[in-house]
Structures are given as C-alpha cells and as structure tokens.
Design an enzyme around this catalytic site. Structure first.
Site, short mmCIF file in Angstrom:
data_model
loop_
_atom_site.label_atom_id
_atom_site.label_comp_id
_atom_site.label_asym_id
_atom_site.label_seq_id
_atom_site.Cartn_x
_atom_site.Cartn_y
_atom_site.Cartn_z
N SER A 164 0.84 -1.20 0.00
CA SER A 164 0.00 0.00 0.00
C SER A 164 0.87 1.25 0.00
O SER A 164 2.02 1.23 0.44
CB SER A 164 -0.90 0.01 1.24
OG SER A 164 -1.54 1.27 1.35
N HIS A 165 0.30 2.33 -0.50
CA HIS A 165 0.97 3.63 -0.42
C HIS A 165 1.11 4.09 1.02
O HIS A 165 1.94 4.93 1.33
CB HIS A 165 0.17 4.68 -1.19
CG HIS A 165 0.35 4.61 -2.67
ND1 HIS A 165 -0.05 3.52 -3.41
CD2 HIS A 165 0.90 5.48 -3.54
CE1 HIS A 165 0.25 3.74 -4.69
NE2 HIS A 165 0.83 4.91 -4.78
N SER A 166 0.26 3.55 1.87
CA SER A 166 0.22 3.99 3.26
C SER A 166 0.52 2.81 4.18
O SER A 166 -0.14 1.76 4.09
CB SER A 166 -1.16 4.57 3.56
OG SER A 166 -1.47 4.45 4.92
N GLY A 204 3.59 6.38 -0.52
CA GLY A 204 4.19 5.90 -1.77
C GLY A 204 4.59 4.45 -1.61
O GLY A 204 4.31 3.84 -0.57
N SER A 209 0.64 2.64 -8.79
CA SER A 209 2.10 2.54 -8.72
C SER A 209 2.54 1.49 -7.71
O SER A 209 3.67 1.02 -7.75
CB SER A 209 2.74 3.89 -8.43
OG SER A 209 2.20 4.48 -7.28
#
Lengths: 216, 130
Positions: free
Chosen positions: B8-10, B43, B70
């Site tokens: 995950s981005h987080s 990210g 991404s």
C-alpha cells in the site's frame, strides 16, 4: 564530436537541477489532478542520483543510465519512480558498453525509454502520461534527421514537439494513474509526468547545444 | 502455507488490512506488509516490497494484494528482482485490497492451495487490473 561519459553524467546532474528548480511547479500541477507529490518525489530521486553519480567512476554510459534508473526506483516513491526508473534502466541496456553517444543513439535511447514506460505503466499515447511528450519528441527528432536538419536543430524540434504534447494533455482525459480517478475532471489540466518529461528533454537539448555537436 | 503480502501507499492502510484479516483466524498466517516509502512518505518502494516477499516466501506460494497503480508497478519491479524459481510462485492479484486480504487469509486457513486461492481472488477483480 559526440557526448562522452562525463558529459552524460553532467546532463544527468543538470536534469536533477531542472527538476529541483521546477519542484513547486510540478507539485502544483500534480495537486490539480493527482496526489501533489510529483515535484517533491522527483527531487528526492534526483538528489539521490547526484550522490550515486558522484561516487561512480564508470565510463560505461549503459552503467550510468542503469544506476540512475535503479536509484530513481529506490528513492522516488510515486509512480514516476518505477516509470522513469524503468525508462533509464532500459536506456542503460541499450547503451551498455558505450562510452560515447551519437544522434542515432538518442533515437535508440528514446525508443528504449518509451518501450519501458509502456511496459511498466501499460500506457499508450493519448492516455495523458509522460508518453504524450516522449513519443512526439522521438518522432520529431527522427523526422528532422531524415530531412537533413542538424542534430542541434533536430533536438530543438524534439523539444518543441514535447511541449506541444504537454499542451495536448490539457485537452484529454487521463486514462492512467491517479488522475484517471477524476475522469472528465482531469480535462483542462496538463499532465505533470508529461511536463517533467518535457523539462528533461529541454535540459538534454540545452546541454547538447552547449557541450558539443553529436555526429549523425 | 501460502503467504500474503500487502502493498500500500500507506503503512497504516497496510497494517490495518493485516490487522483486520488476522482477526479472521487464530492461525498464524504468513502475512507481510510493505507500505509507504523508506523516509515515511506516502508511496511505494520496490525494495521494501521485495523484502516483504522474502520475509514470508515459501514454495507453497505467495499472493500479493496492492492498493493503487504505482503499488502494482513497484510490486512488478520487486518480483523481477527475485530468483526465477521464486518468481514462478509469486502472484499479484487484482482483488480489492481489504476484501482480498481477508479472503486470502480465510482461504489459507482452510488449507486451500496457491492456485485455487489465486482463482478465488481474481474473481473479485472489479476492473482494477490494468
């Protein structure tokens, strides 16, 4: 005359400086249709690139590009990390073993970069991505060389085509990346990735114009 | 036992999904997370994804669930860096992250094999696959 390894390294550093100068601008563009980190992320990435490049002695331009690509992958954080990272790593495979670049190599490098970005991002022209700057730039460069224009002139054409591509991204809806969640609301805004690609190409062109005239 | 990797981005999303899924079974499922960047930004980072895969890898196979675009790119880069023999046992699935992780953990606790878990999770794809 052609671009040698140390000139290539210098161009990479200059790209970093351009990115840093445009950090706020790129982040603002990304605020409108993305996650507001493009300029910040790329600046982080290219600062790391500068550190890595200062620590390498290699003359192999392929190795230089590969190092740039791997460093971007590891330090950017946003989508531009895997995308530019893959583009530079592909350019690195293309340029493996080379210690100087001529105009035809610029074609090969851009082709490799485009192939890498298409593969990694599953994107095509018209999706409102960096490809919308990169593909027109390559086409314009090749067309200009075919017409017998000088390499400097061809680079100028490539940069103009990239900018036209950036402007075109204002008219279209994003089909890839965070902006695609906005649907039609992404129309009217220029793509941050296409913009950073244009800025990189402009930096390369400027550097080549001042550093030397590549052979055809 | 099949393992799960959450990308995950987080970091909070990744750990939250892990916490929620772990509630589904008393068994200890091999479950690793890669969330956020090295310096704590939102990210994803291919190196962290790779370490997460390696931390739970077994020949029983790995399924990877991710949040946004991404995260998938970083995951693909991470997989490309693995030895070929491991690559063949690592699958990215396009199920929604939270539902997918919960389902994966339940399926693993029922001793389903890697191949059938992949099929179950891919059926949950609502158009996330690029």
């Amino acid at each position: 005359m052609s671009l040698n390894s140390s000139q290539v390294k210098k161009v990479m550093l200059e790209i970093g400086e351009t990115v840093e100068k445009n950090k706020e601008f790129l982040t603002e563009l990304d605020l409108a249709i993305g996650d507001a980190d493009h300029g910040i992320n790329l600046t982080k990435g290219f600062r790391a690139v500068a550190t890595k490049l200062s620590a390498t002695e290699t003359d192999d331009i392929g190795e230089i590009f590969t190092l740039v690509g791997m460093t971007l992958v590891g330090n950017v954080g946003g989508a531009s990390g895997p995308l530019y990272g893959t583009a530079f790593m592909r350019a690195g495979s293309y340029a493996a073993g080379k210690t100087s670049l001529i105009a035809d190599d610029f074609v090969g490098i851009l082709e490799a970069a485009i192939g890498g970005i298409k593969m990694r991002g599953k994107a095509e022209a018209g999706d409102k991505t960096m490809l919308d700057a990169l593909i027109p730039a390559l086409n314009a460069f090749q067309e200009a060389l075919k017409q017998g224009i000088t390499v400097h002139g061809a680079l100028t054409k490539a940069v103009e085509a990239a900018l036209a591509g950036v402007n075109y991204t204002k008219e279209i809806q994003a089909r890839k990346g965070r902006a695609s969640y906005l649907g039609a609301r992404s129309i009217g805004h220029q793509d941050p990735g296409a913009t950073s690609t244009y800025l990189m190409l402009r930096t390369i062109s400027k550097a080549v114009q001042t550093q030397g005239q590549p052979e055809k | 036992m099949v393992g799960v990797v959450i990308v995950s981005h987080s970091l909070k999303i990744a750990e939250g999904a892990k916490e929620l899924a772990s509630q589904m079974t008393p068994d200890r499922i091999p479950l690793a997370v890669a969330g956020g960047t090295k310096d704590g930004r939102l990210g994803t980072d291919a190196e962290q994804v790779r370490s997460a895969i390696e931390s739970v890898y077994s020949d029983d196979g790995i399924v990877i669930l991710y949040d946004l675009g991404s995260a998938l790119m970083s995951t693909e880069l991470a997989i490309e860096e693995l030895p070929a023999i491991q690559q063949a046992r690592v699958a990215v699935v396009h199920a929604p992250l939270v539902e997918g992780v919960v389902t994966a953990v339940v399926e693993i606790s029922l001793n389903k094999n890697w191949e059938s878990i992949i099929v179950t999770l891919q059926e949950m794809d609502f158009g996330k696959a690029p």
